[in-house]
Design a protein around this motif. Structure first.
Motif: not given
Ligand code: MOS
Length: 734
Positions: A238, A241, A344, A346, A502, A700
């Motif tokens: 995350g 991203l 981060m 999940a 995600g 996640e």
């Molecule tokens: Mo996901 S928040 O890119 O592990």
């Protein structure tokens, strides 16, 4: 047909990684490469009134010091700075844009020198005077300033009345602190000046095309002027991203100096971005005397920056996961003088479900019910939020398989009743849930006459195993050995892919490979049929399959012709197909992955030291493409869950608005000695509706529920309920 999919195939990029052949963003070389070191603000809010770089500039080897005052042009409207995952509302942070300080640790200058050590030293000589404004960084203190999101959640029934009338009630606040990303690889960019105004940007990112579009709009460049490449990523979860500060800084310096520039943030500087927002999660549950939920109330209060509204789904799970006629959810934000939080692992669920599942445990205690029994009493066969059936949901099986493997039926429910010598033993459990998302992805396959296939896609592999599953799916679909498949990822010039996040990339990339491979199959089938005297001449195209390097009649594999012969005969060196796969929109079903997590802790009664001695995580996530890399995904999530439960907390000194433990010496993460037995069970979950392969994606789901299972185990061991994470010795002995 399925030689590789579903098997524990080893990483195809494993050798490159362990031998060091795999190059990461901060390792790419270029002639005359310069090194940038970031100077960061030491106040939380205000303005730069004087910035004196003269002393730094006098250091031998320093090439320039870039600041808001001498930087090249940057876009001046917010839209240009919005990347594909930027919050809808707000004004994205612009590094070195102006003299305004929005958070402590904000980049304010970039010292560029012939080598990194020189840049780092000279950075200490940059003198900055600030005009400080009043600021606030303490969520606890500013809780009363929380603002409800624009789009409030629609309530179901009348939760307040139901709660007041409930036979048994539990209500409490659970506090998840701010937690910072600490991937192994530092945030890094090497921007290579290619001449003629063209740049190749090696960046640590989860989305090369996201960064590409962002850099083009921020710097006013044409798409062909910039190429973003990120072949290997040392963990991101995350944090990669959104485009990170250093990619702007390295590119800005390269453009200003017309040289190649590398910028690597220090571990300390990484705390200037990339964190899970602190949340105060208020949960109230009401149940009938026999333990059926009647009311679920979940209100999350989260920190965000003053300039952007970052919010994730903390509370929606409470409405979805358990059957309850009444529910009331809300998400509120408190704007503080900090950098914007980011996704981060999940995001939303890791925090929100932690609170929900601790609250469920407390309700089970109040009802004198086994925690699994409580959950089964309100088991939801439909997504309560959307009132939809699931494409598949084997959570019941997760509870059963996990409990059996863990030995849950040997649990004495009385807190403090189980011991192992000097240590108290606690057993706790929790449910995990995540979404099974899928996105449009395009893949190009080039099959050459010598029986090799190159499969390319702009998707990143952030360590999850994308290279490997793409190779597996391609090998099966093309009927070739996996060794002949060459996967090329994470180049902005490759076929389109969204950011990898995600948990959507496995399903998304796999089906794009299938789509492109189908076009290859059809083309080869046509050519094979047209060959004079073809053994498959009379076979219909849909009946022809690619298997063992042949095009064969799927109903009688002895009628076949080799791909090599077909291509040679057709005078083709290569067959190339590129295809964008779009999943048909289907709003008739909810799509989720689930897990049941069981934790054992052993606690030294006198010292309060907690060890997580066993975790069993039973996961239902559809078809698992690769049970080896899949297991690693879940294991990583479980370890992170141990960190959330017991270790991780970003500590801020609110007198300065400054993070006090911005390094991995003082910001604690689990180390080997904290990690004991972890058992992962993949529960069979056939899903014929979600997509062709029945894949839901992993990643996640591995972390969700783990911190709650551990917290519940700590309660079971000690009778003490710690609701402010992490659960540390001082809180336990207090
Ligand atoms: Mo996901 S928040 O890119 O592990």
């Amino acid at each position: 047909m399925n030689a590789y999919v579903g098997t524990p195939t080893s990483r195809v990029d494993g050798r490159a990684k362990v031998t060091g052949a795999a190059q990461y963003a901060g390792e790419f070389q270029a002639a005359g490469l310069l090194h940038g070191f970031v100077v960061t603000a030491t106040i939380a809010r205000g303005r730069i009134v004087r910035l004196d770089a003269s002393e730094a500039l006098r250091v031998k080897g320093v090439v320039d010091v870039l600041t808001h005052a001498n930087r090249p042009p940057l876009a001046d409207d917010d839209d240009a700075w919005k990347d594909e995952v930027a919050p809808e509302k707000g004004s994205p942070f612009r590094p070195l844009y102006d003299d305004v300080i929005r958070f402590n640790g904000q980049p304010v200058a970039l010292v560029v020198a012939e080598n990194w050590e020189t840049a780092k030293f000279a950075a200490t000589l940059v003198r900055i005077d600030y005009e400080q404004d009043g600021f606030a960084t303490d969520l606890d203190a500013k809780r009363g300033h929380a603002i409800e999101l624009d789009k409030p959640h629609k309530p179901r029934g009348d939760a307040e009345t139901a709660l007041n009338g409930a036979a048994v009630r539990h209500e409490a606040d659970y506090v998840i602190p701010t937690e910072h990303h600490n991937p192994m690889e530092l945030y890094a960019t090497t921007t290579v000046w290619e001449g003629g105004n063209r740049l190749t940007v090696y960046d640590k990112t989860q989305g090369v095309q996201n960064v590409h579009k962002y850099l083009c709009s921020v710097f006013g460049k044409k798409p062909e002027d910039i190429r973003v490449v990120s072949p290997y990523v040392g963990g991101a979860f995350g944090s990669g991203l959104r485009p990170q500060h250093q990619v702007v800084l390295a590119t800005l310096a390269a453009l200003a100096l017309e040289r190649s520039v590398r910028v690597v943030l220090t571990r300390h500087q990484m705390y200037g971005l990339g964190y899970r927002p602190m949340t105060i999660e208020h949960v109230a549950l009401g149940a009938s005397a026999d333990g059926k939920l009647d009311a679920v109330v979940h209100e999350a209060i989260a920190v965000t920056s003053r300039h952007e509204d970052f919010a994730r789904n903390d509370t929606g799970w409470a409405e979805q996961l358990y059957r309850s006629p009444n529910s009331l959810l809300s998400h509120k934000l408190v704007h503080l003088d900090v950098s914007t939080p980011c996704d981060m692992r999940a995001p939303g669920a890791a925090s929100g479900v932690c609170a929900l599942e601790c609250a469920m445990d407390e309700l089970a205690v109040a009802l004198k019910l086994d925690p699994i029994e409580l959950r089964l009493k309100s088991y939801s066969e439909r997504d309560q939020g959307e009132d939809l059936p699931y494409t598949s949901k084997q959570l019941r099986e997760c509870y059963a398989r996990g409990a059996e493997s863990f030995g849950w039926n040997r649990r004495n429910p009385a807190p403090g009743s189980m011991r192992d010598g000097k240590e108290l033993v606690g057993w706790g459990m929790a449910t995990g849930v995540w979404e099974a998302l899928q996105m449009p992805v395009a893949v190009r396959i080039v099959l050459t006459a010598n029986g090799h296939a190159e499969v390319s896609c702009a998707a990143s592999d952030i360590g999850t195993g994308t290279y490997t599953i793409v190779a597996q799916v391609a090998a099966d679909a093309l009927g070739l050995p996996i060794e002949t498949i060459d996967v090329k990822l994470a180049d902005s010039t490759f076929p389109q892919a969204p950011v990898e996040g995600g948990s959507w990339m496995a399903a998304s990339s796999a089906h794009a490979v299938l789509a492109a491979a189908e076009d290859i199959r059809q083309e080869l089938a046509r050519l094979a049929k047209a060959m004079p005297g073809s053994p498959v001449g009379s076979v219909d195209i849909p009946d022809l399959v690619l298997v063992d390097g042949m095009i064969a009649n799927g109903n009688d594999k002895s009628r076949a012709v080799s791909i090599a012969d077909v291509m040679r005969h057709s005078r083709l060196e290569r067959v190339e197909k590129q295809k964008l796969n779009q999943f048909a929109e289907d709003k008739s079903h909810a799509r989720n992955t689930h897990s049941a997590v069981f934790a054992e802790v052993k606690i030294d009664e006198e010292l309060g030291v907690i060890r997580v001695t066993r975790i069993v995580s039973a996961v239902a996530a559809g078809r698992i493409l690769n049970t080896k890399t899949g297991r690693s995904q879940i294991m990583g999530g479980v370890v992170w869950g141990i960190g959330m439960a017991l270790h991780e907390e970003t500590v801020m000194d609110h007198r300065f608005g400054r993070i006090m433990n911005a390094d991995i010496a003082e910001y604690h993460i689990p180390v080997n000695a904290d990690v004991h037995d972890i058992e992962i069970i993949f529960v069979d979950e056939p899903d014929h509706r979600i997509n062709r392969l029945g894949v839901k994606g992993l990643g996640e789901i591995g972390i969700v529920g783990v911190p709650a299972a551990i917290a519940n185990a700590v309660y079971h061991a000690t009778g003490k309920r710690i609701r402010r994470f992490p659960i540390t010795v001082d809180k336990l002995l207090d």
